[in-house]
Design a protein around this motif. Structure first.
Motif, PDB file in Angstrom:
ATOM      1  N   HIS A   1       0.866  -1.192   0.000  1.00 35.09           N
ATOM      2  CA  HIS A   1       0.000   0.000   0.000  1.00 35.09           C
ATOM      3  C   HIS A   1       0.899   1.237   0.000  1.00 35.09           C
ATOM      4  CE1 HIS A   1      -4.251  -1.070   0.509  1.00 35.09           C
ATOM      5  NE2 HIS A   1      -3.859  -2.126   1.202  1.00 35.09           N
ATOM      6  N   MET A   2       1.296   1.695  -1.176  1.00 39.06           N
ATOM      7  CA  MET A   2       2.295   2.777  -1.219  1.00 39.06           C
ATOM      8  C   MET A   2       1.766   4.122  -0.740  1.00 39.06           C
ATOM      9  SD  MET A   2       2.800   3.596  -5.294  1.00 39.06           S
ATOM     10  CE  MET A   2       3.839   5.023  -4.951  1.00 39.06           C
ATOM     11  N   HIS A   3       0.445   4.330  -0.761  1.00 40.62           N
ATOM     12  CA  HIS A   3      -0.130   5.596  -0.281  1.00 40.62           C
ATOM     13  C   HIS A   3      -0.850   5.436   1.058  1.00 40.62           C
ATOM     14  CE1 HIS A   3      -0.197   7.485  -4.611  1.00 40.62           C
ATOM     15  NE2 HIS A   3       0.997   7.495  -4.057  1.00 40.62           N
ATOM     16  N   GLY A   4      -0.583   4.326   1.766  1.00 43.65           N
ATOM     17  CA  GLY A   4      -1.155   4.135   3.091  1.00 43.65           C
ATOM     18  C   GLY A   4      -2.482   3.397   3.065  1.00 43.65           C
ATOM     19  N   GLU A   5      -3.140   3.367   4.219  1.00 38.81           N
ATOM     20  CA  GLU A   5      -4.363   2.571   4.395  1.00 38.81           C
ATOM     21  C   GLU A   5      -5.348   3.306   5.286  1.00 38.81           C
ATOM     22  OE1 GLU A   5      -3.183  -1.768   5.323  1.00 38.81           O
ATOM     23  OE2 GLU A   5      -1.355  -0.589   5.481  1.00 38.81           O
ATOM     24  N   LEU A   6      -6.612   3.336   4.848  1.00 39.70           N
ATOM     25  CA  LEU A   6      -7.662   3.970   5.653  1.00 39.70           C
ATOM     26  C   LEU A   6      -7.851   3.261   6.991  1.00 39.70           C
ATOM     27  CD1 LEU A   6     -10.371   4.631   2.925  1.00 39.70           C
ATOM     28  CD2 LEU A   6      -9.323   6.377   4.382  1.00 39.70           C
ATOM     29  N   LYS A   7      -7.600   1.946   7.027  1.00 37.20           N
ATOM     30  CA  LYS A   7      -7.891   1.174   8.237  1.00 37.20           C
ATOM     31  C   LYS A   7      -6.749   1.196   9.244  1.00 37.20           C
ATOM     32  CE  LYS A   7     -11.865  -1.441   7.356  1.00 37.20           C
ATOM     33  NZ  LYS A   7     -12.391  -2.780   7.191  1.00 37.20           N
ATOM     34  N   ASN A   8      -5.748   2.058   9.010  1.00 36.90           N
ATOM     35  CA  ASN A   8      -4.699   2.294   9.997  1.00 36.90           C
ATOM     36  C   ASN A   8      -4.625   3.784  10.299  1.00 36.90           C
ATOM     37  OD1 ASN A   8      -3.764  -0.338  10.309  1.00 36.90           O
ATOM     38  ND2 ASN A   8      -2.282  -0.163   8.645  1.00 36.90           N
TER      39      ASN A   8
END
Ligand code: BV8
Ligand code: ZN
Length: 241
Positions: free
Chosen positions: A112-119
């Motif tokens: 996930h190179m642009h991050g994650e909503l669930k973190n």
């Protein structure tokens, strides 16, 4: 045909963008009706915006996090997970998406190179914490009491995995780009990096991307309709590991 071209014994790196989740009911960013037509990117997806209007930024990501519980992986996500099971360590999925639909479809070799909503992440100690509820100003890190923020790469911040896992995945690989407009860097530059190393490149997209001329092969269509057939054929054309 794309399957013969992408088949073989080599490695495959896949980059996905918002287009692969469109048929699941998540808005893209730049299509008509997309998020950046409804909202100003500068006011929501930059560190400056979070400093100036933290509540507004948190609300935007809370809304998108909540939406995840209403959507499901589509046939495109499922086809990628099936291809991963076939190719194993010869396969890497790099996603710009911050939703969790790839992992819910079964993808594991996923960056996930642009991050994650669930973190969410602590602004002080950078601890990353799973988070499914709404995030509020005043929600603090259990370790150091720092403010928690969305675990999202905003414009002007450096994407994840650029130092190690992404260059390793792209090196000597065939590259398949799916559902991305090719406008946000550095992800939009991956195709040029693969081509510079002599790798074959292909895209599946509803419309040609901004860097369409860099792709050797192009399939225009909806990811959920095109990918089951195309990826099944690629898997079938691959030599055993
Ligand atoms: C960085 C997370 C430094 C938040 C996102 C001028 C020139 C060049 C570069 C720059 C510049 N000025 C600034 C930059 C750098 C900047 C950038 O690229 N800006 C652009 C806009 C000019 N980049 C950055 O700031 C990045 N960081 O550069 O750091 C650095 C880098 C490396 C090494 C050292 C230092 C950080 C970028 C991360 C930004 N974060 N969002 C959030 O989600 O809220 S980006 C945002 O756009 C999304 O996250 C998404 O991941 C990304 C890409 O969008 P797409 O996924 O492509 O979506 P889009 O709507 O555009 O397109 C959808 C496509 O799907 C379309 O093609 C459509 O036809 C297709 N489609 C639709 N339906 C379907 C479909 N396809 C198939 N099937 C369908 N059904
Ligand atoms: Zn902390």
């Amino acid at each position: 045909m794309i399957a013969e071209a992408l088949g073989g014994s080599g490695r495959l790196a896949v980059l996905t963008g918002a287009g692969i989740s469109a048929e699941s009911g998540l808005k893209t960013f730049r299509d008509p009706g997309g998020l950046w037509q409804q909202y100003r990117l500068e006011e929501l997806a930059t560190p400056e915006a979070f400093r100036a209007h933290p509540e507004r930024v948190l609300e935007f990501y809370n809304m998108r996090r909540a939406k995840l519980s209403e959507v499901h992986p589509n046939a495109g996500h499922v086809a990628l997970a099936a291809l991963e099971r076939r190719l194993e360590e010869r396969f890497t999925l790099i996603t710009q998406n911050v939703d969790d639909l790839h992992e819910r479809a079964g993808s594991r070799r996923l960056l996930h190179m642009h991050g994650e909503l669930k973190n969410v992440r602590c602004v002080r100690c950078a601890a990353v914490v799973p988070w499914t509820a709404a995030l509020r100003l005043g929600d603090r890190c259990a370790a150091c009491q720092g403010q928690l923020r969305p675990h999202i790469v905003w414009f002007g911040e450096v994407p994840f995995f650029l130092d190690d896992a992404i260059p390793a995945a792209l090196a000597g690989a065939t590259f398949l780009s799916i559902g991305t407009s090719g406008t946000v860097y550095p992800a939009a530059g991956f195709v040029a990096a693969v081509k510079a190393q002599g790798g074959l490149t292909a895209e599946v997209n509803l419309e040609p991307s901004a860097n369409a001329e860099l792709f050797d092969l192009q399939v225009l269509g909806k990811a959920g309709e095109v990918l089951p057939t195309v990826l099944e054929a690629i898997g079938g054309a691959q030599a055993p590991a």
